[in-house]
Design a protein around this motif. Structure first.
Motif, PDB file in Angstrom:
ATOM      1  N   ILE A 130       0.840  -1.206   0.000  1.00 40.14           N
ATOM      2  CA  ILE A 130       0.000   0.000   0.000  1.00 40.14           C
ATOM      3  C   ILE A 130       0.872   1.251   0.000  1.00 40.14           C
ATOM      4  N   ALA A 131       2.011   1.197   0.680  1.00 43.40           N
ATOM      5  CA  ALA A 131       2.950   2.323   0.639  1.00 43.40           C
ATOM      6  C   ALA A 131       3.418   2.570  -0.794  1.00 43.40           C
ATOM      7  N   ALA A 132       3.713   1.482  -1.511  1.00 47.14           N
ATOM      8  CA  ALA A 132       4.168   1.611  -2.894  1.00 47.14           C
ATOM      9  C   ALA A 132       3.090   2.236  -3.770  1.00 47.14           C
ATOM     10  N   GLN A 133       1.835   1.891  -3.521  1.00 46.34           N
ATOM     11  CA  GLN A 133       0.739   2.469  -4.291  1.00 46.34           C
ATOM     12  C   GLN A 133       0.663   3.986  -4.119  1.00 46.34           C
ATOM     13  N   HIS A 134       1.080   4.453  -2.942  1.00 48.04           N
ATOM     14  CA  HIS A 134       1.034   5.891  -2.656  1.00 48.04           C
ATOM     15  C   HIS A 134       2.398   6.553  -2.834  1.00 48.04           C
ATOM     16  N   HIS A 135       3.372   5.774  -3.321  1.00 44.90           N
ATOM     17  CA  HIS A 135       4.725   6.275  -3.552  1.00 44.90           C
ATOM     18  C   HIS A 135       5.309   6.890  -2.266  1.00 44.90           C
ATOM     19  N   MET A 136       5.114   6.164  -1.169  1.00 42.59           N
ATOM     20  CA  MET A 136       5.585   6.627   0.127  1.00 42.59           C
ATOM     21  C   MET A 136       6.444   5.563   0.796  1.00 42.59           C
ATOM     22  N   THR A 137       7.256   5.989   1.743  1.00 40.91           N
ATOM     23  CA  THR A 137       8.062   5.055   2.535  1.00 40.91           C
ATOM     24  C   THR A 137       7.137   4.254   3.455  1.00 40.91           C
ATOM     25  N   PRO A 138       7.294   2.934   3.517  1.00 38.88           N
ATOM     26  CA  PRO A 138       6.414   2.121   4.369  1.00 38.88           C
ATOM     27  C   PRO A 138       6.506   2.516   5.840  1.00 38.88           C
ATOM     28  N   TYR A 139       5.396   2.396   6.531  1.00 40.91           N
ATOM     29  CA  TYR A 139       5.395   2.632   7.967  1.00 40.91           C
ATOM     30  C   TYR A 139       6.258   1.581   8.667  1.00 40.91           C
ATOM     31  N   LYS A 140       6.872   1.971   9.763  1.00 37.99           N
ATOM     32  CA  LYS A 140       7.668   1.034  10.541  1.00 37.99           C
ATOM     33  C   LYS A 140       6.757   0.129  11.362  1.00 37.99           C
ATOM     34  N   ILE A 141       7.178  -1.130  11.485  1.00 38.66           N
ATOM     35  CA  ILE A 141       6.464  -2.097  12.314  1.00 38.66           C
ATOM     36  C   ILE A 141       7.451  -2.690  13.312  1.00 38.66           C
ATOM     37  N   TRP A 142       7.247  -2.396  14.564  1.00 38.61           N
ATOM     38  CA  TRP A 142       8.088  -2.962  15.622  1.00 38.61           C
ATOM     39  C   TRP A 142       7.522  -4.312  16.057  1.00 38.61           C
ATOM     40  N   ASP A 143       8.396  -5.300  16.205  1.00 40.59           N
ATOM     41  CA  ASP A 143       7.971  -6.588  16.756  1.00 40.59           C
ATOM     42  C   ASP A 143       8.662  -6.786  18.106  1.00 40.59           C
ATOM     43  N   PHE A 144       7.853  -6.718  19.166  1.00 42.80           N
ATOM     44  CA  PHE A 144       8.347  -6.946  20.522  1.00 42.80           C
ATOM     45  C   PHE A 144       8.059  -8.373  20.986  1.00 42.80           C
ATOM     46  N   GLY A 145       7.439  -9.162  20.120  1.00 43.10           N
ATOM     47  CA  GLY A 145       7.104 -10.529  20.479  1.00 43.10           C
ATOM     48  C   GLY A 145       8.319 -11.427  20.422  1.00 43.10           C
ATOM     49  N   GLY A 146       8.392 -12.382  21.312  1.00 51.72           N
ATOM     50  CA  GLY A 146       9.526 -13.290  21.334  1.00 51.72           C
ATOM     51  C   GLY A 146       9.887 -13.667  22.754  1.00 51.72           C
ATOM     52  N   PHE A 147      10.993 -14.370  22.890  1.00 49.27           N
ATOM     53  CA  PHE A 147      11.426 -14.885  24.189  1.00 49.27           C
ATOM     54  C   PHE A 147      12.595 -14.038  24.684  1.00 49.27           C
TER      55      PHE A 147
ATOM     56  N   VAL B 204      10.561  -4.778  11.683  1.00 48.86           N
ATOM     57  CA  VAL B 204      10.536  -5.841  10.679  1.00 48.86           C
ATOM     58  C   VAL B 204      10.038  -5.310   9.342  1.00 48.86           C
ATOM     59  N   ASN B 205      10.549  -5.923   8.287  1.00 50.33           N
ATOM     60  CA  ASN B 205      10.132  -5.606   6.926  1.00 50.33           C
ATOM     61  C   ASN B 205      10.263  -6.864   6.080  1.00 50.33           C
ATOM     62  N   SER B 206       9.975  -6.766   4.793  1.00 44.39           N
ATOM     63  CA  SER B 206       9.984  -7.954   3.940  1.00 44.39           C
ATOM     64  C   SER B 206      11.375  -8.566   3.795  1.00 44.39           C
ATOM     65  N   GLU B 207      12.412  -7.779   4.054  1.00 41.26           N
ATOM     66  CA  GLU B 207      13.770  -8.290   3.906  1.00 41.26           C
ATOM     67  C   GLU B 207      14.259  -9.091   5.114  1.00 41.26           C
ATOM     68  N   ASN B 208      13.751  -8.772   6.296  1.00 40.98           N
ATOM     69  CA  ASN B 208      14.264  -9.458   7.493  1.00 40.98           C
ATOM     70  C   ASN B 208      13.227 -10.289   8.235  1.00 40.98           C
ATOM     71  N   ILE B 209      11.967 -10.289   7.772  1.00 39.32           N
ATOM     72  CA  ILE B 209      10.911 -10.943   8.544  1.00 39.32           C
ATOM     73  C   ILE B 209      11.139 -12.447   8.686  1.00 39.32           C
ATOM     74  N   ASP B 210      11.593 -13.111   7.638  1.00 34.58           N
ATOM     75  CA  ASP B 210      11.782 -14.568   7.725  1.00 34.58           C
ATOM     76  C   ASP B 210      12.891 -14.919   8.719  1.00 34.58           C
ATOM     77  N   LYS B 211      13.986 -14.199   8.663  1.00 33.53           N
ATOM     78  CA  LYS B 211      15.075 -14.436   9.607  1.00 33.53           C
ATOM     79  C   LYS B 211      14.632 -14.131  11.033  1.00 33.53           C
ATOM     80  N   HIS B 212      13.888 -13.076  11.176  1.00 30.18           N
ATOM     81  CA  HIS B 212      13.378 -12.663  12.491  1.00 30.18           C
ATOM     82  C   HIS B 212      12.465 -13.736  13.078  1.00 30.18           C
ATOM     83  N   LEU B 213      11.534 -14.231  12.272  1.00 27.24           N
ATOM     84  CA  LEU B 213      10.601 -15.256  12.759  1.00 27.24           C
ATOM     85  C   LEU B 213      11.308 -16.576  13.035  1.00 27.24           C
TER      86      LEU B 213
END
Length: 426
Positions: free
Chosen positions: A325-342, A394-403
């Motif tokens: 959706i950010a790409a559709q609006h030609h904008m930088t994607p919003y940041k998403i913090w992931d605090f979940g984990g051990f 997290v973003n599309s580049e690091n989400i798999d490694k993060h999870l």
């Protein structure tokens, strides 16, 4: 025969009765309205605060009536959004110094549609007052995306403004009706009575204190003196509360596992979340999103009930949707913090495992984090910290490694801890 022009006509019994009846009705309504305005269980009027009478607004139902009216009244420019975890664990003073401009619009059991409409409402109300939204922090929960219907409280469409209609007559009429309801309805009287009753009593399952609806729209538990002075009673009640929340989660996750294959039931939630993101990008809102910290036992139950993979896919989808959706609006994607984990916070020893005299610092129960932990999460967002030893943007580049890292930590945790469901069956 002369007529006395100054003589007062004799009032009939019928007329006296009608006047007396009318005066009684007016006096009664005025008394009811004044009583409800002073007790003010929904924080609509804020006339006076009296210790032991109306200091704590303990009646926490009717949130879907309160929140839209408060936004209409206060026209906040800073918003905290989310479900009950955001409502109880995130507070305006931990996000901004300008707390008078901040409001926590969280609702228990919120749906993505309600989130979208509340954000649209806040934007429209602010713009009508020649203001703009300066910051939004949105806590995202997996449970919100698995809701299939609104709660029994009901979300009233007329109470939330539409951006293409502005402050409409229908909205003003709906708000006025809620003012009259809060002053003169029999339900408001009962709410006021409930508020008075619970000034010094634990509210519902909040086992050791008064659950107060705060000025900023959030809620806190204020521990009562009898529990401060009796550690054994506190421990017994909090352990019972913890185990009750565990049992509730087992039931909900087990039922959810049966519904996961029926993806069509949940797709509407993703569609509404997409509308929320599109709305935010169109208005160039400064929006930050967060997956909150979750207790290790909560994560353990997600694994034991078989929905771990689905929660991972959910996070991936949120990340991808945000970037698309950010790409559709030609904008930088919003940041998403992931605090979940051990981590040291999420692996805090639970109430039922603590010795008498010790307390949990970071969690209220297996689902809800305390304000102390919420403050740490908001600090990371406020200070734009992209990574720490217990969180990551997290973003599309690091989400798999993060999870994958969280999954690895989960497998290790489960090897060293007994299965919760097995313990419950013993």
């Amino acid at each position: 025969m002369q007529t006395d022009l100054c003589a007062v006509p004799t009032m009939t019994k019928e007329r006296k009765y009608l006047i007396l009846l009318f005066a009684t009705l007016i006096s009664t309504l005025s008394g009811i309205g004044l009583f409800n305005a002073i007790i003010d269980p929904h924080r609509f009027f804020n006339l006076v605060t009296i210790d032991g009478v109306n200091k704590y607004k303990t009646y926490v139902t009717k949130m879907r009536l309160r929140k839209p009216v408060h936004i209409f009244q206060r026209k906040p420019t800073i918003l905290i959004m989310g479900s009950s975890r955001a409502g109880g664990g995130l507070h305006c003073e931990d996000l901004t110094w300008n707390v008078n401009e901040c409001y926590n619009s969280a609702l228990r059991g919120i749906t993505t549609y309600e989130q979208y409409r509340l954000l649209e409402h806040a934007i429209t109300v602010a713009e009508a007052a020649h203001k703009k939204i300066e910051r939004v922090v949105l806590k995202i929960s997996y449970a919100t995306f698995t809701e299939t219907a609104l709660t029994k409280e009901g979300f009233e469409e007329d109470l939330a403004a539409h951006e293409n209609q502005g402050i409409s007559f229908a909205l003003r009429k709906a708000v006025l009706e809620k003012y009259l309801y809060a002053l003169f309805s029999w339900e408001a009287v009962k709410d006021s009575q409930m508020t008075i009753t619970y000034q010094d009593k634990p509210y519902a399952w909040r086992a050791t204190g008064v659950w107060n609806f705060e000025q900023d729209g959030s809620w806190r538990t204020y521990i009562l003196p009898q529990y401060i002075n009796d550690p054994e009673l506190t421990h017994a009640n909090r352990s019972k509360q913890w185990n009750s929340s565990v049992s509730s989660m087992v039931g909900q996750f087990t039922q959810l596992k049966k519904q996961i294959d029926q993806r069509v039931d949940f797709e509407v939630n993703y569609q509404n979340f997409s509308r929320l993101l599109d709305l935010a990008y169109r208005h160039h809102l400064p929006l930050d999103m967060m997956f909150p910290s979750e207790h290790a036992n909560y994560l353990q139950l997600i694994d034991e009930t078989g929905i771990w993979a689905d929660t991972e896919n959910w996070k991936r989808r949120i990340v991808l949707m945000n970037e698309q959706i950010a790409a559709q609006h030609h904008m930088t994607p919003y940041k998403i913090w992931d605090f979940g984990g051990f981590n040291p916070y999420s692996m805090e020893t639970a109430w039922d495992q603590l010795p008498v005299g010790q307390s949990m610092q970071w969690y209220e129960d297996i689902v809800h984090f305390q304000g102390a932990l919420g403050a740490k999460m908001l600090a990371a967002i406020r200070e734009d910290q992209l990574q720490g030893d217990w969180f990551e943007v997290v973003n599309s580049e690091n989400i798999d490694k993060h999870l994958a890292k969280i999954r690895q930590d989960k497998d290790h945790y489960i090897k060293t801890h007994d299965a919760i469901i097995s313990k419950m069956k013993k």
